[in-house]
Design a protein around this motif. Structure first.
Motif, PDB file in Angstrom:
ATOM      1  N   UNK A  72     -19.204 -65.396  73.759  1.00  0.00           N
ATOM      2  CA  UNK A  72     -18.109 -64.983  74.535  1.00  0.00           C
ATOM      3  C   UNK A  72     -17.143 -65.939  74.564  1.00  0.00           C
ATOM      4  N   UNK A  73     -17.450 -67.334  73.918  1.00  0.00           N
ATOM      5  CA  UNK A  73     -16.657 -68.244  74.042  1.00  0.00           C
ATOM      6  C   UNK A  73     -15.098 -68.454  74.014  1.00  0.00           C
ATOM      7  N   UNK A  74     -14.754 -67.529  73.325  1.00  0.00           N
ATOM      8  CA  UNK A  74     -13.310 -67.234  72.868  1.00  0.00           C
ATOM      9  C   UNK A  74     -12.665 -66.707  73.946  1.00  0.00           C
ATOM     10  N   UNK A  75     -13.324 -65.966  74.981  1.00  0.00           N
ATOM     11  CA  UNK A  75     -12.809 -65.363  75.874  1.00  0.00           C
ATOM     12  C   UNK A  75     -12.827 -66.050  77.237  1.00  0.00           C
ATOM     13  N   UNK A  76     -14.068 -66.672  77.436  1.00  0.00           N
ATOM     14  CA  UNK A  76     -14.343 -67.215  78.902  1.00  0.00           C
ATOM     15  C   UNK A  76     -13.953 -68.619  78.902  1.00  0.00           C
ATOM     16  N   UNK A  77     -14.044 -69.624  77.760  1.00  0.00           N
ATOM     17  CA  UNK A  77     -13.620 -70.967  77.876  1.00  0.00           C
ATOM     18  C   UNK A  77     -12.015 -70.905  78.097  1.00  0.00           C
ATOM     19  N   UNK A  78     -11.241 -70.063  77.422  1.00  0.00           N
ATOM     20  CA  UNK A  78      -9.854 -70.231  77.834  1.00  0.00           C
ATOM     21  C   UNK A  78      -9.603 -69.782  79.216  1.00  0.00           C
ATOM     22  N   UNK A  79     -10.268 -68.927  79.700  1.00  0.00           N
ATOM     23  CA  UNK A  79     -10.043 -68.615  81.312  1.00  0.00           C
ATOM     24  C   UNK A  79     -10.443 -69.728  82.244  1.00  0.00           C
ATOM     25  N   UNK A  80     -11.276 -70.517  81.958  1.00  0.00           N
ATOM     26  CA  UNK A  80     -11.956 -71.802  82.636  1.00  0.00           C
ATOM     27  C   UNK A  80     -10.681 -72.784  82.475  1.00  0.00           C
ATOM     28  N   UNK A  81     -10.153 -73.200  81.264  1.00  0.00           N
ATOM     29  CA  UNK A  81      -9.213 -73.894  81.024  1.00  0.00           C
ATOM     30  C   UNK A  81      -7.830 -73.473  81.735  1.00  0.00           C
ATOM     31  N   UNK A  82      -7.702 -72.194  81.677  1.00  0.00           N
ATOM     32  CA  UNK A  82      -6.510 -72.038  82.466  1.00  0.00           C
ATOM     33  C   UNK A  82      -6.516 -72.011  83.849  1.00  0.00           C
ATOM     34  N   UNK A  83      -7.804 -71.825  84.537  1.00  0.00           N
ATOM     35  CA  UNK A  83      -7.873 -72.197  85.988  1.00  0.00           C
ATOM     36  C   UNK A  83      -7.746 -73.403  86.251  1.00  0.00           C
ATOM     37  N   UNK A  84      -8.369 -74.338  85.551  1.00  0.00           N
ATOM     38  CA  UNK A  84      -8.239 -75.955  85.702  1.00  0.00           C
ATOM     39  C   UNK A  84      -6.586 -76.173  85.737  1.00  0.00           C
ATOM     40  N   UNK A  85      -6.091 -75.732  84.944  1.00  0.00           N
ATOM     41  CA  UNK A  85      -4.522 -75.921  84.763  1.00  0.00           C
ATOM     42  C   UNK A  85      -3.689 -75.298  85.941  1.00  0.00           C
ATOM     43  N   UNK A  86      -4.206 -74.170  86.423  1.00  0.00           N
ATOM     44  CA  UNK A  86      -3.405 -73.715  87.684  1.00  0.00           C
ATOM     45  C   UNK A  86      -3.819 -74.879  89.031  1.00  0.00           C
ATOM     46  N   UNK A  87      -4.789 -75.398  89.002  1.00  0.00           N
ATOM     47  CA  UNK A  87      -5.269 -76.282  90.151  1.00  0.00           C
ATOM     48  C   UNK A  87      -4.823 -77.895  89.823  1.00  0.00           C
ATOM     49  N   UNK A  88      -4.419 -77.872  88.695  1.00  0.00           N
ATOM     50  CA  UNK A  88      -3.936 -79.473  88.312  1.00  0.00           C
ATOM     51  C   UNK A  88      -5.067 -80.241  87.962  1.00  0.00           C
ATOM     52  N   UNK A  89      -6.039 -79.712  87.489  1.00  0.00           N
ATOM     53  CA  UNK A  89      -7.331 -80.467  87.359  1.00  0.00           C
ATOM     54  C   UNK A  89      -7.818 -80.274  85.684  1.00  0.00           C
ATOM     55  N   UNK A  90      -6.853 -80.093  84.965  1.00  0.00           N
ATOM     56  CA  UNK A  90      -7.280 -79.846  83.740  1.00  0.00           C
ATOM     57  C   UNK A  90      -7.023 -81.481  82.925  1.00  0.00           C
ATOM     58  N   UNK A  91      -5.920 -81.938  83.274  1.00  0.00           N
ATOM     59  CA  UNK A  91      -5.682 -83.294  82.702  1.00  0.00           C
ATOM     60  C   UNK A  91      -6.891 -84.277  82.963  1.00  0.00           C
ATOM     61  N   UNK A  92      -7.442 -84.158  84.208  1.00  0.00           N
ATOM     62  CA  UNK A  92      -8.517 -85.139  84.781  1.00  0.00           C
ATOM     63  C   UNK A  92      -9.721 -84.835  84.589  1.00  0.00           C
ATOM     64  N   UNK A  93      -9.829 -83.647  83.723  1.00  0.00           N
ATOM     65  CA  UNK A  93     -11.521 -83.231  83.369  1.00  0.00           C
ATOM     66  C   UNK A  93     -11.708 -83.346  81.827  1.00  0.00           C
ATOM     67  N   UNK A  94     -12.872 -83.933  81.330  1.00  0.00           N
ATOM     68  CA  UNK A  94     -13.380 -83.879  80.008  1.00  0.00           C
ATOM     69  C   UNK A  94     -13.928 -82.565  79.873  1.00  0.00           C
ATOM     70  N   UNK A  95     -13.452 -81.844  79.193  1.00  0.00           N
ATOM     71  CA  UNK A  95     -14.470 -80.463  79.036  1.00  0.00           C
ATOM     72  C   UNK A  95     -15.013 -80.446  77.484  1.00  0.00           C
ATOM     73  N   UNK A  96     -16.638 -80.290  77.924  1.00  0.00           N
ATOM     74  CA  UNK A  96     -17.166 -80.089  76.663  1.00  0.00           C
ATOM     75  C   UNK A  96     -17.926 -78.603  76.651  1.00  0.00           C
TER      76      UNK A  96
END
Length: 139
Positions: A72-96
């Motif tokens: 389910x990586x193509x469904x769940x990972x984008x949701x996590x990324x979108x959530x990080x963006x909403x909180x302004x945390x995406x740019x400061x987080x290395x996602x593996x």
């Protein structure tokens, strides 16, 4: 191990998202990160993307490692990324992402902002070195 130039220890969240109950790899990487000197938080099993985002924001992590074997990586990972963006945390987080991910999907995940995808059999030293070289520098 500190984030270069800051004296701040690398903080990592190792996360199991969705209904995937296979957590051996997540435990192994969490321990390897800890042994490498990183601070590690483990999410536990069966976390919703929103729970992972909340934990990453609240723990102020530098690295978010998502372990997923359910397909389910193509469904769940984008949701996590979108959530990080909403909180302004995406740019400061290395996602593996770790798991069995088809090569075509690796390309798509990286286009969304995943820094690297590590498959089964990746040496721990390779993953640790990647984090050391790529963890964001912040105060």
């Amino acid at each position: 191990m500190s984030v270069e130039g800051t004296g701040r220890t690398v903080r990592c969240l190792v996360a199991k998202v969705g209904l995937d109950g296979h957590d051996r790899g997540a435990h192994v990487i969490a321990r390897a990160f800890r042994d490498a000197g990183f601070e590690v938080v483990y999410s536990g099993l069966h976390r919703a993307p929103e729970e992972i985002v909340q934990a990453a924001v609240q723990e102020d992590v530098d690295v978010l490692g998502i372990s997923i074997l359910s397909g389910a990586h193509n469904t769940l990972v984008p949701k996590v990324i979108d959530g990080l963006k909403e909180y302004g945390a995406f740019e400061d987080t290395l996602i593996l992402v770790g798991g069995i991910i088809p090569e075509d999907d690796v390309t798509e995940l990286k286009a969304l902002g995943v820094a690297e995808v590590f498959g089964p059999g990746t040496p721990m030293s390779e993953t640790i070195e990647f984090v050391r070289n790529n963890a964001p520098e912040r105060e």
